[in-house]
Structure formats: structure tokens, C-alpha cells
Design a protein around this motif. Structure first.
Motif, PDB file in Angstrom:
ATOM      1  N   GLY A   1     -29.833   5.637 -66.539  1.00 53.41           N
ATOM      2  CA  GLY A   1     -30.843   5.172 -65.589  1.00 53.41           C
ATOM      3  C   GLY A   1     -30.163   4.324 -64.543  1.00 53.41           C
ATOM      4  O   GLY A   1     -28.939   4.243 -64.500  1.00 53.41           O
ATOM      5  N   ARG A   2     -30.934   3.695 -63.699  1.00 54.64           N
ATOM      6  CA  ARG A   2     -30.365   2.825 -62.683  1.00 54.64           C
ATOM      7  C   ARG A   2     -30.181   1.410 -63.238  1.00 54.64           C
ATOM      8  O   ARG A   2     -31.011   0.936 -64.029  1.00 54.64           O
ATOM      9  CB  ARG A   2     -31.259   2.750 -61.442  1.00 54.64           C
ATOM     10  N   LEU A   3     -29.110   0.762 -62.825  1.00 55.93           N
ATOM     11  CA  LEU A   3     -28.926  -0.644 -63.141  1.00 55.93           C
ATOM     12  C   LEU A   3     -30.142  -1.394 -62.604  1.00 55.93           C
ATOM     13  O   LEU A   3     -30.479  -1.296 -61.432  1.00 55.93           O
ATOM     14  CB  LEU A   3     -27.641  -1.161 -62.490  1.00 55.93           C
ATOM     15  N   GLN A   4     -30.809  -2.113 -63.473  1.00 48.60           N
ATOM     16  CA  GLN A   4     -32.093  -2.713 -63.131  1.00 48.60           C
ATOM     17  C   GLN A   4     -31.929  -3.844 -62.127  1.00 48.60           C
ATOM     18  O   GLN A   4     -31.118  -4.746 -62.315  1.00 48.60           O
ATOM     19  CB  GLN A   4     -32.788  -3.232 -64.384  1.00 48.60           C
ATOM     20  N   PHE A   5     -32.723  -3.786 -61.066  1.00 48.62           N
ATOM     21  CA  PHE A   5     -32.761  -4.870 -60.091  1.00 48.62           C
ATOM     22  C   PHE A   5     -33.915  -5.782 -60.462  1.00 48.62           C
ATOM     23  O   PHE A   5     -35.075  -5.382 -60.445  1.00 48.62           O
ATOM     24  CB  PHE A   5     -32.962  -4.318 -58.677  1.00 48.62           C
ATOM     25  N   GLY A   6     -33.583  -7.022 -60.840  1.00 47.89           N
ATOM     26  CA  GLY A   6     -34.612  -7.953 -61.272  1.00 47.89           C
ATOM     27  C   GLY A   6     -34.493  -9.274 -60.568  1.00 47.89           C
ATOM     28  O   GLY A   6     -33.923  -9.376 -59.474  1.00 47.89           O
ATOM     29  N   THR A   7     -34.990 -10.336 -61.216  1.00 42.30           N
ATOM     30  CA  THR A   7     -35.004 -11.645 -60.569  1.00 42.30           C
ATOM     31  C   THR A   7     -33.622 -12.281 -60.531  1.00 42.30           C
ATOM     32  O   THR A   7     -33.448 -13.313 -59.894  1.00 42.30           O
ATOM     33  CB  THR A   7     -35.995 -12.581 -61.276  1.00 42.30           C
ATOM     34  N   ALA A   8     -32.648 -11.696 -61.197  1.00 43.06           N
ATOM     35  CA  ALA A   8     -31.256 -12.123 -61.024  1.00 43.06           C
ATOM     36  C   ALA A   8     -30.527 -11.159 -60.097  1.00 43.06           C
ATOM     37  O   ALA A   8     -29.302 -11.202 -59.985  1.00 43.06           O
ATOM     38  CB  ALA A   8     -30.553 -12.201 -62.373  1.00 43.06           C
ATOM     39  N   GLY A   9     -31.247 -10.265 -59.424  1.00 46.71           N
ATOM     40  CA  GLY A   9     -30.603  -9.238 -58.607  1.00 46.71           C
ATOM     41  C   GLY A   9     -30.032  -8.166 -59.510  1.00 46.71           C
ATOM     42  O   GLY A   9     -30.729  -7.617 -60.363  1.00 46.71           O
ATOM     43  N   LEU A  10     -28.753  -7.874 -59.330  1.00 49.11           N
ATOM     44  CA  LEU A  10     -28.056  -6.920 -60.177  1.00 49.11           C
ATOM     45  C   LEU A  10     -26.953  -7.641 -60.948  1.00 49.11           C
ATOM     46  O   LEU A  10     -26.326  -8.563 -60.430  1.00 49.11           O
ATOM     47  CB  LEU A  10     -27.400  -5.816 -59.333  1.00 49.11           C
TER      48      LEU A  10
ATOM     49  N   SER B   1     -21.024 -14.619 -61.880  1.00 50.52           N
ATOM     50  CA  SER B   1     -21.075 -15.977 -62.406  1.00 50.52           C
ATOM     51  C   SER B   1     -20.129 -16.148 -63.590  1.00 50.52           C
ATOM     52  O   SER B   1     -18.925 -16.039 -63.435  1.00 50.52           O
ATOM     53  CB  SER B   1     -22.520 -16.329 -62.773  1.00 50.52           C
ATOM     54  N   HIS B   2     -20.666 -16.382 -64.777  1.00 50.15           N
ATOM     55  CA  HIS B   2     -19.851 -16.682 -65.960  1.00 50.15           C
ATOM     56  C   HIS B   2     -19.733 -15.478 -66.894  1.00 50.15           C
ATOM     57  O   HIS B   2     -19.286 -15.631 -68.030  1.00 50.15           O
ATOM     58  CB  HIS B   2     -20.481 -17.848 -66.722  1.00 50.15           C
ATOM     59  N   ASN B   3     -20.110 -14.284 -66.436  1.00 59.24           N
ATOM     60  CA  ASN B   3     -20.003 -13.099 -67.283  1.00 59.24           C
ATOM     61  C   ASN B   3     -18.547 -12.689 -67.506  1.00 59.24           C
ATOM     62  O   ASN B   3     -17.656 -13.141 -66.799  1.00 59.24           O
ATOM     63  CB  ASN B   3     -20.770 -11.939 -66.640  1.00 59.24           C
ATOM     64  N   PRO B   4     -18.294 -11.784 -68.452  1.00 57.45           N
ATOM     65  CA  PRO B   4     -16.917 -11.325 -68.699  1.00 57.45           C
ATOM     66  C   PRO B   4     -16.290 -10.662 -67.474  1.00 57.45           C
ATOM     67  O   PRO B   4     -16.980 -10.269 -66.527  1.00 57.45           O
ATOM     68  CB  PRO B   4     -17.091 -10.323 -69.848  1.00 57.45           C
ATOM     69  N   ALA B   5     -14.978 -10.506 -67.520  1.00 55.64           N
ATOM     70  CA  ALA B   5     -14.209 -10.014 -66.377  1.00 55.64           C
ATOM     71  C   ALA B   5     -14.601  -8.603 -65.959  1.00 55.64           C
ATOM     72  O   ALA B   5     -14.431  -8.231 -64.795  1.00 55.64           O
ATOM     73  CB  ALA B   5     -12.713 -10.060 -66.698  1.00 55.64           C
ATOM     74  N   ALA B   6     -15.118  -7.807 -66.885  1.00 49.79           N
ATOM     75  CA  ALA B   6     -15.477  -6.423 -66.569  1.00 49.79           C
ATOM     76  C   ALA B   6     -16.764  -6.310 -65.762  1.00 49.79           C
ATOM     77  O   ALA B   6     -17.090  -5.235 -65.270  1.00 49.79           O
ATOM     78  CB  ALA B   6     -15.628  -5.616 -67.859  1.00 49.79           C
ATOM     79  N   ASP B   7     -17.476  -7.416 -65.585  1.00 51.20           N
ATOM     80  CA  ASP B   7     -18.784  -7.387 -64.926  1.00 51.20           C
ATOM     81  C   ASP B   7     -18.698  -7.807 -63.461  1.00 51.20           C
ATOM     82  O   ASP B   7     -17.741  -8.455 -63.032  1.00 51.20           O
ATOM     83  CB  ASP B   7     -19.752  -8.342 -65.630  1.00 51.20           C
ATOM     84  N   ASN B   8     -19.723  -7.441 -62.721  1.00 54.48           N
ATOM     85  CA  ASN B   8     -19.960  -8.020 -61.412  1.00 54.48           C
ATOM     86  C   ASN B   8     -21.466  -8.075 -61.189  1.00 54.48           C
ATOM     87  O   ASN B   8     -22.242  -7.566 -62.015  1.00 54.48           O
ATOM     88  CB  ASN B   8     -19.251  -7.263 -60.291  1.00 54.48           C
ATOM     89  N   GLY B   9     -21.877  -8.701 -60.081  1.00 49.81           N
ATOM     90  CA  GLY B   9     -23.302  -8.868 -59.863  1.00 49.81           C
ATOM     91  C   GLY B   9     -23.637  -9.055 -58.406  1.00 49.81           C
ATOM     92  O   GLY B   9     -22.754  -9.122 -57.536  1.00 49.81           O
ATOM     93  N   TYR B  10     -24.942  -9.140 -58.135  1.00 44.96           N
ATOM     94  CA  TYR B  10     -25.466  -9.138 -56.771  1.00 44.96           C
ATOM     95  C   TYR B  10     -26.696 -10.025 -56.758  1.00 44.96           C
ATOM     96  O   TYR B  10     -27.778  -9.620 -57.166  1.00 44.96           O
ATOM     97  CB  TYR B  10     -25.833  -7.699 -56.413  1.00 44.96           C
ATOM     98  N   LYS B  11     -26.528 -11.278 -56.320  1.00 44.65           N
ATOM     99  CA  LYS B  11     -27.601 -12.256 -56.344  1.00 44.65           C
ATOM    100  C   LYS B  11     -28.233 -12.347 -54.959  1.00 44.65           C
ATOM    101  O   LYS B  11     -27.528 -12.480 -53.960  1.00 44.65           O
ATOM    102  CB  LYS B  11     -27.046 -13.611 -56.763  1.00 44.65           C
ATOM    103  N   VAL B  12     -29.560 -12.321 -54.910  1.00 49.64           N
ATOM    104  CA  VAL B  12     -30.277 -12.299 -53.636  1.00 49.64           C
ATOM    105  C   VAL B  12     -31.151 -13.541 -53.487  1.00 49.64           C
ATOM    106  O   VAL B  12     -31.877 -13.921 -54.410  1.00 49.64           O
ATOM    107  CB  VAL B  12     -31.153 -11.033 -53.520  1.00 49.64           C
ATOM    108  N   TYR B  13     -31.054 -14.159 -52.304  1.00 45.99           N
ATOM    109  CA  TYR B  13     -31.912 -15.273 -51.918  1.00 45.99           C
ATOM    110  C   TYR B  13     -32.746 -14.848 -50.709  1.00 45.99           C
ATOM    111  O   TYR B  13     -32.295 -14.047 -49.888  1.00 45.99           O
ATOM    112  CB  TYR B  13     -31.090 -16.490 -51.492  1.00 45.99           C
TER     113      TYR B  13
END
Length: 535
Positions: A41-50, A145-157
Motif C-alpha cells: 500500500g502507500r506509506l501512510q500520510f498522517g499527523t506526523a507527515g510521512l 528525527s530519532h528513528n533508526p538510520a534506515a528511516d527518513n521522514g517528511y514533517k509538514v507545518y
């Protein structure tokens, strides 16, 4: 799947996907499982972004997913009246963060927005500050943020300076889904964005310099680690601007490194993350240890007490910083989330100031009307909401140095102040249990079991069960609470990691045995049973 490989502009991601497909076709079950999950499925976009693992497929963080997220965000902003507005984009030092940020800048510029892209990796609080400074309609930070090295993210304001909340998250997700039907090569792009560097940093640092009174004590000896993140450069300048002595830095962790080689998890809460900092503190005889997480929006501290170094719990640091504001006479609303301890509320009410409990996350805390201080037990502190409407590990660090120096000048320590608060208000002991899982269905099943068959007592004391998913005083959220006269337990899935979390508080008079350890053991047994049922 091969169609996905054809459109991903990153040759490494295309090669990784091709390898998985070939291995799966040859009967490799691990490759087949990886493919199934990546395309589930798609990586869920929620209140933390991706936020998620990097790799190929719609259920991973990659240039296709990020480009579609940027385009969906642009469509949402245009539809809600921010067409051609200004958008600030920042990023941390993780693998692919700069590339993801530049993709976002090109796509949002191609959609007609005035895009400001940070000239290099920056702490998240600088971007949150920059929303108001530059008058932005929105901002994006590429960080896990503080996730493991294999992760990345997308925070939206959004333009109010706060992280997105419902229904904006669902509406952006709908726009992203619509964009996903368009071939990536057809999304308009433009190189016409502006790089921002010194202007943003200088404005933020000028604000930091105002947080400590000119006549306040400055003498404090301390150890600092940014845990391989992006905080060190800004912290050095902030400390100098505020007039404090430079830190003794943990050299092995002082500069950004996306592989986080000295820690299992780059999260100050995790056991072992501060070992190098504590080792340096023991050697150098300092007053305290301070750490930021990799994007520097969280702040952790450790102190020496009874001859032993220990990390302060997030609630303890929140109480110290909140108490500092109350003693300075800061008037307004104090707030903490539902998973945090309740002592700040007692302090605020004793000082005649309003106090609010919010849902989990700074997207809610920062929206508290009249907020002057807010915190969450997961090491997040909003100490200057007029400038940064989010947790800010750098301003919290400056506030903490000021408090430590003030107490030192009076011949006292942070541990002494905590003991004084206990003497006045009683012992509010808090702790957390966290269950990391590979299969998220275990968490779903455990929560269902807990709701269906909750305990009626804890430590022999009657407790009331409240399902926070049903709403009421707070908007609905996936959490439950068990509350009694002297104990409170809140259970929820983590919003950013594959964890089930239990937040514990045990209250007792000074001088009596606090039951926190017994409460922790009982709750651990209960949760182990709920997880076993669904395994």
C-alpha cells in the motif's frame, strides 16, 4: 513493480528493486516478503507527515513517494487559499534528506509557490521558527528525527507554525493519492527556489539570546552530545550568544553522521544512547549532561545524584523547566499531553495559572490558546511558544543551562530542586514500558484485547477504564487510560515507531515507599499477556 522501477529517478533504488524482483522470481522468500511489504500500500500520510524505511515501492521513503507528497501538499495549499504563497523547506543530515528536500523544492516551485530551501542541514526548530520569520504558508522538514538510520521522514507545518492535525492530514493524503495517478515525469518542476542560510540562523540565534536575563548567573560546566545529528553547530552558537561556557562535547558524536555508528538507536531515551556522554561526565566532573536527538527538537539531561549519574525522566525535566517559568512569574497557560505526568498541572494550579491536558504530540500542545510552556514526557519542550510553536531542543537546552547556573550560584543542584518540589507536592514517579514489534498487527490485537478485557484494579486499587478513542474532553485518539487514586496508566501505539507504549505514574506522600516498581511489574505482566494472546 517494474513500472515503479522505470519511473524512480534514483538509480540505486531502481537497482535495489530490480534485485528484489530477480531474487523473488528465483524463489527467495525473503525477497518476496520484502517486495510484498514494499508494495502492500502507500506509506501512510498522517499527523506526523510521512515516516518510514527508505527503499523502493509506494510503502517506502523514496524520491517517487516524496515527489508525490510535495505535489499533493501543493494542491492542498492551492485549494485552501495559499496559492503562490511562500513555503520553507529544511532537511537533516540523513541519507537522501537533501535530495528529498530538493525534489520538494523543485515541485513546489513548479506549482507556483515561492520556495525557500535551507542552504544545508538544519535543526528542525529553525524551520519551525522560520515559518513566522519569513511569513510562510507552510513548511516541510525532511527528517526522521530519532528513528533508526534506515528511516527518513517528511514533517509538514502550516502557516500557523504548528504541525498538521486532522482534517488537514487526510485532505493532503487525498491530494497525494490523486497525484499518484499522474506519471512522475509529468509533474511540473522548477529550479527557481531561493537558498536561505545565515539569515534564518541569525534571526533564530538573536531570539535565543533573549531567553536569559543579562544579570543571570552563567557559571556551569556541562557535557553535550547531538547524537550524530545536526544540532552541534547551532548549539555552539546559541550557547555563545546566551553567554554560557562552551560544552565539553562527545567528540565521537559531535558531527553529523547518517549511519549513527556509536548508538543502536539515535534516541536519547534508548538505553545506551548516552553512555559516551556519561563516561565523559564521570571523567570531567561536570554539573550536568545535555543531549539533543538528531534533528535537535528534543532535549535530554542527566545529573549526578548520590554519587551516581542518571538520566532525568522526561517528566522530571518538564517539571523543572515548567517550575522555572512559574518562579519567573510567566503568566499564561501551561500544558502537557495525556501521556505525560500530572505534576506540572499541580504546580501551575498552585501558582494560580491555567493548565491544560492535550492529546499526544506537539501538534496539539502548540495549539493550546495562551500557551507559555508545554511539554511531553518523550523529551519534548516548548519553552518559547511565541517564537517556535513546536518542541525545541535548543531553546530548552538554553533554559536548562540557565536553571543549572542559577541553582549552582545558590549552592544547589537540579537534584536539590526536584527534592524541594517533592517535599512541597509529594512524589510523582513516572516511567514507561515500550514494546518494539516487527508486525504491527500485534499492537492492533493487543489494544483490542485490552479494550475488551481491561483490568479493574492495579496494585489492588480500583481503577477506572477510559477509552480515549471514544472522545469526550479530548478529540478521539487510539489510546486507553486506567486511573485510580494513586496510579495512572495510559497505553497507546507509538505515532512514529513500531512500538506499543505504556506510560505509568505512581503518586505517594514524601517519606513513604512509592509503588512505581510494583506498578511497572504488574502492567508488564498484563501487556505481555495481551500480546501473547494475539501472537
Amino acid at each position: 513493480m517494474r513500472d515503479w522501477a522505470a519511473q524512480d529517478p534514483d538509480p540505486r533504488t531502481r537497482a535495489e528493486l530490480t534485485t528484489w524482483i530477480e531474487r523473488a522470481e528465483q524463489g527467495d522468500p525473503a525477497a518476496a516478503a520484502e517486495l510484498a511489504d514494499a508494495f502492500a500500500g502507500r506509506l501512510q500520510f498522517g499527523t506526523a507527515g510521512l515516516r518510514g524505511r527508505m527503499g523502493p515501492g509506494p510503502n517506502r521513503m523514496n524520491r517517487v513517494v516524496v515527489s508525490q507528497a510535495a505535489a499533493g501538499l501543493g494542491r492542498y495549499l492551492a485549494r485552501t487559499g495559499a496559492a503562490a504563497g511562500r513555503v520553507l523547506i529544511g532537511y537533516d543530515a540523513r541519507h537522501n534528506s537533501e535530495r528529498f528536500a530538493r525534489d520538494s523544492a523543485e515541485i513546489l516551485a513548479g506549482a507556483g509557490f515561492e520556495v525557500l530551501l535551507t542552504a544545508g542541514p538544519v535543526p528542525t526548530p529553525l524551520v519551525a521558527y522560520g515559518i513566522g520569520h519569513f511569513g510562510c504558508a507552510a513548511a516541510v522538514v525532511v527528517t526522521a528525527s530519532h528513528n533508526p538510520a534506515a528511516d527518513n521522514g517528511y514533517k509538514v507545518y502550516l502557516g500557523d507554525g504548528c504541525q498538521i492535525v486532522p482534517p488537514a492530514d487526510a485532505e493532503i493524503a487525498t491530494e497525494i493519492a490523486a497525484v499518484a495517478e499522474v506519471p512522475l515525469g509529468e509533474l511540473a518542476r522548477s529550479p527557481r527556489y531561493r537558498l536561505v542560510g545565515a539569515e534564518l540562523a541569525e534571526a533564530y540565534l538573536d531570539r535565543i539570546a533573549t531567553l536569559v536575563a543579562a544579570a543571570a548567573p552563567r557559571e556551569v560546566r556541562w557535557v553535550y552530545t547531538p547524537l550524530h545529528g545536526v544540532g552541534a553547530a547551532t548549539v555552539r552558537q546559541a550557547v555563545a550568544r546566551a553567554g554560557f561556557p562552551a560544552a565539553l562535547e562527545v567528540a565521537a558524536q559531535a558531527e553529523p553522521d547518517p549511519d549513527f555508528p556509536t548508538v543502536a538507536f539515535p534516541n536519547p531515551e534508548e538505553p545506551g544512547a548516552l553512555d559516551l556522554a556519561l563516561e565523559l561526565a564521570r571523567t570531567e566532573g561536570v554539573d550536568l549532561v545535555i543531549a539533543n536527538d538528531p534533528d535537535a527538537d528534543r532535549c535530554a539531561a542527566a545529573i549526578e545524584q548520590d554519587g551516581q549519574w542518571r538520566m532525568l525522566r522526561g517528566d522530571e525535566l518538564g517539571v523543572l523547566l515548567g517550575d522555572q517559568a512559574l518562579r519567573r512569574g510567566v503568566q499564561g497557560t501551561y500544558a502537557a499531553s495525556v501521556v505525560s505526568g500530572s505534576l506540572l498541572g499541580r504546580l501551575a494550579r498552585a501558582a494560580g495559572q491555567p493548565y491544560v491536558t492535550t492529546l499526544t504530540g506537539f501538534k496539539w500542545i502548540a495549539r493550546t490558546p495562551g500557551l507559555v510552556f508545554g511539554y511531553e514526557e518523550a523529551l519534548g519542550y516548548c519553552t518559547d511558544p511565541a517564537a517556535v510553536r513546536d518542541k525545541d531542543g535548543i531553546s530548552a537546552l538554553i533554559r536548562l543551562l540557565a536553571l543549572a547556573a542559577e541553582l549552582k550560584a545558590e549552592g544547589r543542584t537540579l537534584a536539590d530542586r526536584l527534592a524541594e518540589i517533592e517535599q512541597e507536592h509529594g512524589v510523582y514517579a513516572t516511567d514507561q514500558l515500550a514494546y518494539r514489534v516487527a508486525d504491527l498487527s500485534l499492537i492492533t490485537g493487543a489494544m483490542a484485547r485490552l479494550r475488551a478485557d481491561p483490568p479493574t484494579t492495579l496494585l489492588g486499587e480500583p481503577v477506572r477504564f477510559v477509552d480515549l478513542a471514544e472522545g469526550g474532553a479530548l478529540p478521539p485518539t487510539d489510546a486507553v487510560r486506567l486511573g485510580g487514586a494513586s496510579v495512572t496508566v495510559t497505553v497507546r501505539p507509538s505515532g512514529t515507531e513500531p512500538k506499543l507504549k505504556c506510560y505509568l505514574e505512581a503518586r505517594s506522600p514524601v517519606g513513604s515507599a512509592n509503588p512505581l516498581d510494583r506498578l511497572k511489574a504488574e502492567v508488564q505482566g498484563l501487556v505481555d499477556g495481551y500480546l501473547d494472546v494475539v501472537r
